[in-house]
Design a protein around this motif. Structure first.
Motif, PDB file in Angstrom:
ATOM      1  N   GLY A  91      66.841  72.040  65.235  1.00 16.96           N
ATOM      2  CA  GLY A  91      67.662  70.831  65.299  1.00 16.96           C
ATOM      3  C   GLY A  91      66.876  69.578  65.619  1.00 16.96           C
ATOM      4  O   GLY A  91      67.432  68.591  66.112  1.00 16.96           O
ATOM      5  N   ILE A  92      65.566  69.577  65.337  1.00 16.94           N
ATOM      6  CA  ILE A  92      64.742  68.400  65.616  1.00 16.94           C
ATOM      7  C   ILE A  92      65.185  67.240  64.715  1.00 16.94           C
ATOM      8  O   ILE A  92      65.338  67.402  63.513  1.00 16.94           O
ATOM      9  N   ASN A  93      65.360  66.076  65.326  1.00 20.79           N
ATOM     10  CA  ASN A  93      65.714  64.879  64.560  1.00 20.79           C
ATOM     11  C   ASN A  93      64.834  63.732  65.051  1.00 20.79           C
ATOM     12  O   ASN A  93      65.166  63.043  66.011  1.00 20.79           O
ATOM     13  N   LEU A  94      63.676  63.588  64.415  1.00 20.29           N
ATOM     14  CA  LEU A  94      62.690  62.596  64.829  1.00 20.29           C
ATOM     15  C   LEU A  94      62.453  61.603  63.696  1.00 20.29           C
ATOM     16  O   LEU A  94      62.522  61.964  62.515  1.00 20.29           O
ATOM     17  N   PRO A  95      62.149  60.337  64.018  1.00 21.88           N
ATOM     18  CA  PRO A  95      62.139  59.287  62.992  1.00 21.88           C
ATOM     19  C   PRO A  95      60.935  59.251  62.064  1.00 21.88           C
ATOM     20  O   PRO A  95      61.032  58.739  60.952  1.00 21.88           O
ATOM     21  N   ALA A  96      59.773  59.760  62.508  1.00 28.12           N
ATOM     22  CA  ALA A  96      58.545  59.659  61.694  1.00 28.12           C
ATOM     23  C   ALA A  96      58.277  60.989  60.997  1.00 28.12           C
ATOM     24  O   ALA A  96      57.895  61.971  61.636  1.00 28.12           O
ATOM     25  N   THR A  97      58.469  61.020  59.699  1.00 30.22           N
ATOM     26  CA  THR A  97      58.326  62.269  58.932  1.00 30.22           C
ATOM     27  C   THR A  97      56.870  62.519  58.541  1.00 30.22           C
ATOM     28  O   THR A  97      56.175  61.616  58.073  1.00 30.22           O
ATOM     29  N   ASP A  98      56.428  63.734  58.728  1.00 30.52           N
ATOM     30  CA  ASP A  98      55.058  64.140  58.402  1.00 30.52           C
ATOM     31  C   ASP A  98      54.912  64.367  56.895  1.00 30.52           C
ATOM     32  O   ASP A  98      55.481  65.301  56.349  1.00 30.52           O
ATOM     33  N   LEU A  99      54.112  63.499  56.235  1.00 30.04           N
ATOM     34  CA  LEU A  99      53.878  63.631  54.800  1.00 30.04           C
ATOM     35  C   LEU A  99      52.862  64.713  54.469  1.00 30.04           C
ATOM     36  O   LEU A  99      52.830  65.235  53.361  1.00 30.04           O
ATOM     37  N   GLY A 100      51.974  65.022  55.425  1.00 30.06           N
ATOM     38  CA  GLY A 100      50.907  65.980  55.174  1.00 30.06           C
ATOM     39  C   GLY A 100      49.652  65.310  54.637  1.00 30.06           C
ATOM     40  O   GLY A 100      49.673  64.168  54.172  1.00 30.06           O
ATOM     41  N   TRP A 101      48.537  66.055  54.690  1.00 29.95           N
ATOM     42  CA  TRP A 101      47.260  65.464  54.279  1.00 29.95           C
ATOM     43  C   TRP A 101      47.174  65.179  52.773  1.00 29.95           C
ATOM     44  O   TRP A 101      46.526  64.198  52.383  1.00 29.95           O
ATOM     45  N   PRO A 102      47.784  65.986  51.877  1.00 27.56           N
ATOM     46  CA  PRO A 102      47.651  65.645  50.457  1.00 27.56           C
ATOM     47  C   PRO A 102      48.216  64.263  50.132  1.00 27.56           C
ATOM     48  O   PRO A 102      47.606  63.496  49.383  1.00 27.56           O
ATOM     49  N   ALA A 103      49.382  63.956  50.695  1.00 24.82           N
ATOM     50  CA  ALA A 103      49.976  62.637  50.465  1.00 24.82           C
ATOM     51  C   ALA A 103      49.128  61.542  51.084  1.00 24.82           C
ATOM     52  O   ALA A 103      48.907  60.484  50.468  1.00 24.82           O
ATOM     53  N   LEU A 104      48.627  61.794  52.301  1.00 24.69           N
ATOM     54  CA  LEU A 104      47.827  60.767  52.974  1.00 24.69           C
ATOM     55  C   LEU A 104      46.524  60.507  52.227  1.00 24.69           C
ATOM     56  O   LEU A 104      46.063  59.361  52.141  1.00 24.69           O
ATOM     57  N   SER A 105      45.923  61.549  51.664  1.00 24.88           N
ATOM     58  CA  SER A 105      44.688  61.345  50.900  1.00 24.88           C
ATOM     59  C   SER A 105      44.961  60.526  49.643  1.00 24.88           C
ATOM     60  O   SER A 105      44.171  59.645  49.278  1.00 24.88           O
ATOM     61  N   ALA A 106      46.078  60.810  48.971  1.00 21.87           N
ATOM     62  CA  ALA A 106      46.438  60.045  47.771  1.00 21.87           C
ATOM     63  C   ALA A 106      46.682  58.577  48.108  1.00 21.87           C
ATOM     64  O   ALA A 106      46.258  57.676  47.371  1.00 21.87           O
ATOM     65  N   ILE A 107      47.340  58.340  49.232  1.00 24.22           N
ATOM     66  CA  ILE A 107      47.586  56.961  49.687  1.00 24.22           C
ATOM     67  C   ILE A 107      46.261  56.264  49.984  1.00 24.22           C
ATOM     68  O   ILE A 107      46.031  55.121  49.585  1.00 24.22           O
ATOM     69  N   THR A 108      45.367  56.969  50.672  1.00 23.31           N
ATOM     70  CA  THR A 108      44.066  56.393  51.050  1.00 23.31           C
ATOM     71  C   THR A 108      43.241  56.031  49.819  1.00 23.31           C
ATOM     72  O   THR A 108      42.645  54.946  49.747  1.00 23.31           O
ATOM     73  N   TRP A 109      43.199  56.937  48.812  1.00 21.42           N
ATOM     74  CA  TRP A 109      42.412  56.661  47.607  1.00 21.42           C
ATOM     75  C   TRP A 109      42.960  55.464  46.832  1.00 21.42           C
ATOM     76  O   TRP A 109      42.227  54.838  46.060  1.00 21.42           O
TER      77      TRP A 109
END
Length: 456
Positions: free
Chosen positions: A79-97
């Motif tokens: 039942g966790i309801n937290l505001p910042a969703t974890d995209l994971g490293w694949p998404a973060l690497s794509a954003i960084t590139w």
């Protein structure tokens, strides 16, 4: 300036489009030719390494494809309801590139590597171009928070130097325990925790009672026979994970068999990779012996994926999955909802496992405070990572807050960013952490290198 960066970015995106399994054999083939390996032998070795990585990534894909949904199911059940969703490293690497710093980081990192090799300040030849995004992310975070492009590049350069030095430091034990002879692992998301793992292992050594507890795949197999084999451990942990996720009988058995397969097959894929790498590694040693008789071996820097074949690493990562979910649920002030990166906890803990010589019990204990730190740092970085994602129009970031549990929560990057923000505590920690790292090196030198102070 912007048009130049845009042109460089176009070239970089084209090259990266080949993927790591294509790029790495090309780079290794060129490297082998430089070190006078016969073209036919160089080609076979490079292709064998590429095939090894195809196998590793395929089996690692089975791991993440099974653990990811199970972890998400656990999150739903808590039942966790937290505001910042974890995209994971694949998404973060794509954003960084997709952002301005990244294209410049590739030639800059190669230049830094060559200079450090030339002046004897590293033994790592980092051929893993794809993972240069780890350095670029540090620079991008600094750039976004300071508004200064050149400070961002400086931050990327600094973390590159730090990571090469730590990769050199860990390589001898990696050779002995993981069987990765002639290889170092300069991946920020894992090597950051190498000194932490050594320190934690030293502390546990000095806690009466706790220091007598040792759980590793070898001791488990010796004690429990067939039930202690990696194949069975993977199956049992998979079944437990399926039960925690609330799966039905079919789902529980499916994840159990798949994770048992991961434990059984992944080490064999690593052996294929090593078979291809050894001729190149031997050629490097021969060349060094002729040109620099007094210099020790170079290491070929590869993706941390080659270490995931260790049953202790996979076991620790699986055990940490429900622990990370539970911590996210109970930690006051945490805003990060761990999702995508839960499937990659084996990457996070790999160097901690190495520091403990594969002791799963100690690795889990040491990893828990690191996970707590990652959750809080990922929460602190959520606004800037969301801004980065929106600037490249990453899906899902327009209407929600996003972050990355592991790479967005990396303490080395966070400290570096705070230094460039002129945070007084971060600046004070520079000499403090420097002294601590030196002390860790001194007190664990015998364990890592088999040396004592008289051999200094």
């Amino acid at each position: 300036m912007s048009s130049l960066i845009s042109n460089i970015n176009g070239v970089v995106q084209y090259v990266l489009g080949f993927g790591a399994t294509v790029m790495l054999p090309i780079v290794l083939f060129i490297l082998a030719l430089v070190f006078k390996v016969k073209p036919s032998k160089a080609l076979r070795s490079a292709l064998t390494v590429g095939i090894g990585f195809v196998g590793i990534f395929a089996i690692f894909g089975i791991l993440t494809d099974n653990v990811g949904p199970a972890a998400k199911a656990m999150v739903v059940h808590t039942g966790i309801n937290l505001p910042a969703t974890d995209l994971g490293w694949p998404a973060l690497s794509a954003i960084t590139w997709g952002l301005p710093i990244a294209p410049v980081v590739i030639p800059m990192t190669i230049l830094i590597n060559v200079i450090m090799l030339a002046i004897g300040q590293t033994k790592t030849v980092d051929v893993d171009l794809w993972n240069y995004w780890h350095f670029a992310l540090a620079g991008t975070l600094v750039y976004y928070l300071t508004g200064n492009f050149w400070l961002g590049l400086l931050a990327a350069a600094i973390i590159t130097v730090i990571v090469f030095k730590m990769a050199d430091w860990a390589a001898p034990l990696g050779s002995k325990y993981f069987g990765l002879e002639g290889i170092s692992l300069p991946t920020v998301s894992s090597i950051t925790f190498w000194p932490i793992g050594l320190l934690g292992n030293w502390i546990i050594d000095h806690i009466p009672g706790i220091n007598k507890i040792h759980i590793n795949p070898e001791s488990v197999q010796k004690r429990f026979g067939i039930m202690g084999e990696p194949l069975m451990i993977g199956t049992i942990l998979g079944v437990l994970l399926g039960l925690l996720a609330g799966y039905d009988v079919k789902g529980v058995l499916n994840i159990g068999i798949n994770l048992g397969a991961v434990m059984f097959i992944l080490p064999r894929m690593v052996r294929i990779l090593m078979e291809g790498l050894m001729p190149i590694s031997d050629a490097v040693k021969d060349w060094l012996g002729k040109k620099f008789p007094g210099r020790k071996d170079l290491y070929i820097g590869l993706d941390i994926a080659v270490a995931i074949g260790s049953p202790a690493v996979i076991s620790t990562g699986l055990i940490l999955t429900p622990i990370a979910v539970g911590l996210a649920f109970i930690l006051p002030g945490n805003r990060t909802l761990p999702l995508a990166d839960l499937a990659n906890l084996a990457v996070f803990c790999s160097m901690i496992v190495l520091a403990t010589h594969g002791d799963v019990f100690r690795s889990v204990l040491i990893s828990i405070p690191c996970i707590i730190g990652d959750l809080y740092i990922a929460s602190a970085f959520a606004p800037v990572i969301t801004k980065m994602a929106r600037n490249v129009q990453y899906k899902g970031s327009a209407t929600s807050t996003v972050t990355s549990f592991l790479d967005g929560g990396n303490p080395l990057r966070y400290w570096l960013v705070q230094i460039f923000n002129l945070n007084i505590w971060a600046l004070i920690l520079i000499p403090v952490i420097g002294i601590i790292i030196w002390w860790i090196y001194k007190v664990t030198k015998k364990d890592v290198y088999g040396l004592d102070d008289s051999n200094n």
